[in-house]
Scaffold this active site. Structure first.
Site, PDB file in Angstrom:
ATOM      1  N   TYR A   1       6.841 -12.138   6.721  1.00 37.65           N
ATOM      2  CA  TYR A   1       5.782 -12.002   5.723  1.00 37.65           C
ATOM      3  C   TYR A   1       6.110 -12.963   4.596  1.00 37.65           C
ATOM      4  CZ  TYR A   1       2.710  -9.668   2.270  1.00 37.65           C
ATOM      5  OH  TYR A   1       1.762  -9.377   1.316  1.00 37.65           O
TER       6      TYR A   1
ATOM      7  N   THR B   1       0.832  -1.203   0.000  1.00 31.23           N
ATOM      8  CA  THR B   1       0.000   0.000   0.000  1.00 31.23           C
ATOM      9  C   THR B   1       0.866   1.252   0.000  1.00 31.23           C
ATOM     10  OG1 THR B   1      -1.676  -1.219   1.243  1.00 31.23           O
ATOM     11  CG2 THR B   1      -1.873   1.177   1.214  1.00 31.23           C
TER      12      THR B   1
ATOM     13  N   LYS C   1       2.924 -13.276   8.991  1.00 31.33           N
ATOM     14  CA  LYS C   1       1.796 -12.891   8.148  1.00 31.33           C
ATOM     15  C   LYS C   1       1.934 -13.726   6.881  1.00 31.33           C
ATOM     16  CE  LYS C   1       0.174  -9.238   5.161  1.00 31.33           C
ATOM     17  NZ  LYS C   1       0.542  -7.989   4.479  1.00 31.33           N
TER      18      LYS C   1
END
Length: 307
Positions: free
Chosen positions: A135, A47, A163
């Site tokens: 991640y 993002t 994650k």
């Protein structure tokens, strides 16, 4: 070693027309997210257009977020590189800036063996005393770590969470069964956030929470209270925003949504283009449907704070 939980938004990177970080805009956005109740902040994710920023921009972004957070919530910047040396340098820069942890991903170009991927994560973990959220994303790594490999990484005292973006809930359950006492598991996507928390996940690193924090926080609370039908119903509403940026472009959609709410975050980094009129209309309709009203300023009450 610190542990984390809850809704942790992925932040956009506000930029002016010359590519300079808009620290004031970032500060206002962070203030409003913290007031809304988020549990942490993560700059330099997808993002935040991490792949399009140079190292100086990354350092300035982390510094701006740390200053805005002012110790109220933890700051966990994304760290990503194709090379160990680059990732170590980024992790050290985050530590020097006052970050509370990092979200670490391997950004691979050539395919790597599982042992090479493990070496990347472990070497970075050895080089910093910050807590690390792994991640794992096969789209970036060009390969997925096995559960056995994740279990080996979980032995490192600085690696505290994961994650996993495989979207495979069976895999997540296997990870929890194998290393759930050592690693906190976080949701990586809007369509399985409730499922991950039902299985025992600790929260959600959420791109949409940058724009619709109150709805994402409500989803987290419903999960904590084990109100699963209500949580699933809200997750379905939140998913509408993801459907929009899946059709267009993640950064341009999130930046356009924030601009509708009064945040002068600028355009996405070229060669990405700003959201088209068609995309903006779809964004506005999705936000109005999620928030139950006007998309402009509805998600973060009152619009941008003044700093």
């Amino acid at each position: 070693m610190a542990r984390f939980h809850g809704i942790i938004p992925y932040l956009v990177t506000p930029l002016d027309g010359e590519g300079r970080i808009e620290a004031g805009v970032m500060g206002s956005l962070c203030d409003d997210l913290i007031v809304a109740g988020v549990h942490g902040l993560t700059p330099l994710g997808s993002t935040g257009e991490f792949a399009y920023l140079d190292e100086a921009q990354k350092r300035e972004t982390v510094a701006a977020v740390v200053a805005a957070a002012a110790g109220r919530v933890p700051v966990l910047p994304g760290v990503a590189s194709t090379a160990i040396r680059g990732a170590v340098a980024q992790a050290k820069a985050c530590r020097a800036a006052g970050a509370d942890g990092i979200v670490l991903i391997l950004d691979a170009y050539f395919p790597l063996s599982e042992a090479e991927v493990e070496r990347y994560f472990l070497t970075v973990a050895d080089a910093t005393d910050l807590p690390i959220i792994l991640y794992t994303n096969p789209n970036f790594q060009r390969a997925d770590l096995s559960v056995a490999s994740i279990a080996r990484l979980a032995r490192h005292p600085h690696i505290v969470g994961i994650k996993d973006a495989s979207t495979n809930t069976g895999r997540l359950l296997s990870i929890m069964n194998r290393v759930g006492d050592d690693l906190d598991v976080f949701a990586a996507s809007s369509h399985i956030a409730a499922s991950v928390m039902m299985l025992g996940g600790k929260g959600w690193f959420a791109g949409p929470a940058c724009v619709i924090p109150r709805e994402c926080l409500a989803l987290y609370r419903l999960c904590r209270e084990e109100k699963w039908p209500e949580a699933v119903a809200l997750q379905k509403r939140v998913w509408a925003f993801n459907e929009v940026f899946a059709r267009y472009n993640l950064a341009s959609c999130v930046k356009a949504a924030l601009a509708m709410q009064g945040y002068a975050v600028g355009d996405p980094v070229p060669p990405q283009s700003p959201a088209s009129a068609e995309a903006r209309a779809a964004i506005a309709a999705a936000l109005a449907g999620i928030t139950g009203g006007d998309a402009t300023g509805a998600a973060i009450a009152g619009g941008p704070s003044q700093r």
